[in-house]
Scaffold this active site. Sequence first.
Site, mmCIF file in Angstrom:
data_model
loop_
_atom_site.group_PDB
_atom_site.id
_atom_site.type_symbol
_atom_site.label_atom_id
_atom_site.label_comp_id
_atom_site.label_asym_id
_atom_site.label_seq_id
_atom_site.Cartn_x
_atom_site.Cartn_y
_atom_site.Cartn_z
ATOM 1 N N ASN A 65 -11.851 8.195 -117.428
ATOM 2 C CA ASN A 65 -12.941 7.162 -117.499
ATOM 3 C C ASN A 65 -14.246 7.630 -118.011
ATOM 4 O O ASN A 65 -14.638 8.598 -117.421
ATOM 5 C CB ASN A 65 -13.166 6.560 -116.066
ATOM 6 C CG ASN A 65 -13.831 5.340 -116.396
ATOM 7 O OD1 ASN A 65 -14.888 5.224 -117.094
ATOM 8 N ND2 ASN A 65 -13.581 4.350 -115.430
ATOM 9 N N ARG B 297 -31.012 6.630 -122.763
ATOM 10 C CA ARG B 297 -32.019 7.344 -123.837
ATOM 11 C C ARG B 297 -32.210 6.416 -124.946
ATOM 12 O O ARG B 297 -33.181 6.321 -125.810
ATOM 13 C CB ARG B 297 -31.768 8.621 -123.950
ATOM 14 C CG ARG B 297 -32.764 9.345 -124.751
ATOM 15 C CD ARG B 297 -34.024 9.578 -124.164
ATOM 16 N NE ARG B 297 -35.196 10.356 -125.024
ATOM 17 C CZ ARG B 297 -35.353 11.677 -124.888
ATOM 18 N NH1 ARG B 297 -34.374 12.327 -123.858
ATOM 19 N NH2 ARG B 297 -36.030 12.447 -125.892
ATOM 20 N N HIS C 287 -14.398 0.780 -118.746
ATOM 21 C CA HIS C 287 -14.709 -0.419 -118.045
ATOM 22 C C HIS C 287 -15.748 -1.098 -118.484
ATOM 23 O O HIS C 287 -17.049 -0.941 -117.757
ATOM 24 C CB HIS C 287 -14.922 -0.218 -116.365
ATOM 25 C CG HIS C 287 -14.907 -1.220 -115.452
ATOM 26 N ND1 HIS C 287 -14.368 -1.063 -114.279
ATOM 27 C CD2 HIS C 287 -15.207 -2.355 -115.624
ATOM 28 C CE1 HIS C 287 -14.549 -2.523 -113.417
ATOM 29 N NE2 HIS C 287 -15.157 -3.231 -114.529
ATOM 30 N N ARG D 41 -18.608 -3.955 -118.631
ATOM 31 C CA ARG D 41 -19.049 -4.827 -117.709
ATOM 32 C C ARG D 41 -20.012 -5.933 -118.423
ATOM 33 O O ARG D 41 -20.477 -5.524 -119.695
ATOM 34 C CB ARG D 41 -19.550 -4.408 -116.406
ATOM 35 C CG ARG D 41 -19.124 -3.622 -115.577
ATOM 36 C CD ARG D 41 -19.981 -2.848 -114.533
ATOM 37 N NE ARG D 41 -18.934 -2.024 -113.691
ATOM 38 C CZ ARG D 41 -18.112 -2.524 -112.671
ATOM 39 N NH1 ARG D 41 -18.520 -3.798 -112.300
ATOM 40 N NH2 ARG D 41 -17.444 -1.749 -111.636
ATOM 41 N N HIS E 239 -23.075 0.171 -119.231
ATOM 42 C CA HIS E 239 -22.601 1.476 -119.751
ATOM 43 C C HIS E 239 -21.644 1.365 -120.997
ATOM 44 O O HIS E 239 -22.236 1.216 -122.073
ATOM 45 C CB HIS E 239 -22.050 2.422 -118.536
ATOM 46 C CG HIS E 239 -21.041 1.545 -117.716
ATOM 47 N ND1 HIS E 239 -19.882 0.715 -117.778
ATOM 48 C CD2 HIS E 239 -21.276 1.354 -116.204
ATOM 49 C CE1 HIS E 239 -19.574 0.085 -116.767
ATOM 50 N NE2 HIS E 239 -20.124 0.449 -115.989
ATOM 51 N N GLU F 290 -10.313 -1.592 -118.229
ATOM 52 C CA GLU F 290 -10.395 -2.240 -116.750
ATOM 53 C C GLU F 290 -11.400 -3.195 -116.747
ATOM 54 O O GLU F 290 -12.489 -3.313 -117.493
ATOM 55 C CB GLU F 290 -11.015 -1.284 -115.599
ATOM 56 C CG GLU F 290 -10.097 0.006 -115.625
ATOM 57 C CD GLU F 290 -10.777 1.012 -114.495
ATOM 58 O OE1 GLU F 290 -11.705 0.909 -114.264
ATOM 59 O OE2 GLU F 290 -10.055 1.959 -113.810
ATOM 60 N N HIS G 54 -10.401 6.034 -107.802
ATOM 61 C CA HIS G 54 -11.604 6.029 -107.330
ATOM 62 C C HIS G 54 -12.091 6.918 -106.366
ATOM 63 O O HIS G 54 -11.328 7.099 -105.167
ATOM 64 C CB HIS G 54 -11.942 4.501 -106.654
ATOM 65 C CG HIS G 54 -13.307 3.931 -106.551
ATOM 66 N ND1 HIS G 54 -13.579 3.161 -107.788
ATOM 67 C CD2 HIS G 54 -14.359 4.052 -105.787
ATOM 68 C CE1 HIS G 54 -14.948 2.781 -107.270
ATOM 69 N NE2 HIS G 54 -15.413 3.504 -106.350
ATOM 70 N N ASP G 55 -12.989 7.719 -106.679
ATOM 71 C CA ASP G 55 -13.417 8.844 -105.778
ATOM 72 C C ASP G 55 -12.554 10.066 -105.551
ATOM 73 O O ASP G 55 -12.496 10.807 -104.892
ATOM 74 C CB ASP G 55 -13.696 8.541 -104.535
ATOM 75 C CG ASP G 55 -15.325 7.686 -104.550
ATOM 76 O OD1 ASP G 55 -15.834 7.672 -105.696
ATOM 77 O OD2 ASP G 55 -15.684 7.368 -103.653
ATOM 78 N N GLY H 38 -13.434 9.159 -113.353
ATOM 79 C CA GLY H 38 -14.284 9.400 -114.299
ATOM 80 C C GLY H 38 -15.706 9.967 -113.510
ATOM 81 O O GLY H 38 -15.935 11.136 -113.910
#
Length: 236
Positions: free
Chosen positions: A7, A18, A43, A45, A50, A70, A190-191, A213
């Site tokens: 990811n 920046r 992903h 959003r 991002h 995602e 996830h994590d 990610g």
Amino acid sequence: MTRLSVNINKIATLRNSRGGNTPSVLDAAINCQKFGAQGITVHPRPDERHIRRQDVFDIRPIITTEFNIEGYPSEDFIQMVIDVKAHQVTLVPDSHDQLTSDHGWDTIKHMDFLKEVIARFKEAGIRTSIFVDPDLSAIEGAKETGTNRIELYTEPFATMYPVDPISAVAPFKEAANLAHKLGLGINAGHDLSLKNLRFFHDHVPFLDEVSIGHALIADALYMGLRSTIQDYLSCL
């Protein structure tokens, strides 16, 4: 071998902080696959904090590995995924302003909605995956939606792992066994990190893919992207 999808959202976060195009998410995607990753995950959003919508269209033609998108299946998201012809779409139940995914779908409550959405993706030839907790009723519900795969939400495992790894992984092992019995493919994410990935992989059967990610990009700051991806692959 379980596939590693990287990811690259955090690359985009750094770029956006920046302005400009440094670091380049396109270069990141190209390098991830060059260094051995078997997939690229994004992903996007609604607030584009991002990955941006334009990134999604720019990345698709320049990678040769699997492209996984995602997101919450709003109408504009659905159309974007279909237009870009993603290889896989992972549906998450996030609100529009959510910081990060923190729970899976209630597949019983949202059954009709998920069936409708998944049918549209399958008609377009796009493999579908539903983000779920390691809850057996949710996995049984996922089967009824027509999805190809589930993605197990692994933050509870990662949180509990340092304290009691066997108890932490037990519900995920049970969930994976049920999903496989029902004919569903199994992803996870996830994590997951270098601290816990090998243990998770060794104890949870039938894993098709992990999507990682935040931890991977953080490790790459110290070890470099090539070495980091190789270390993650070695866990699988």
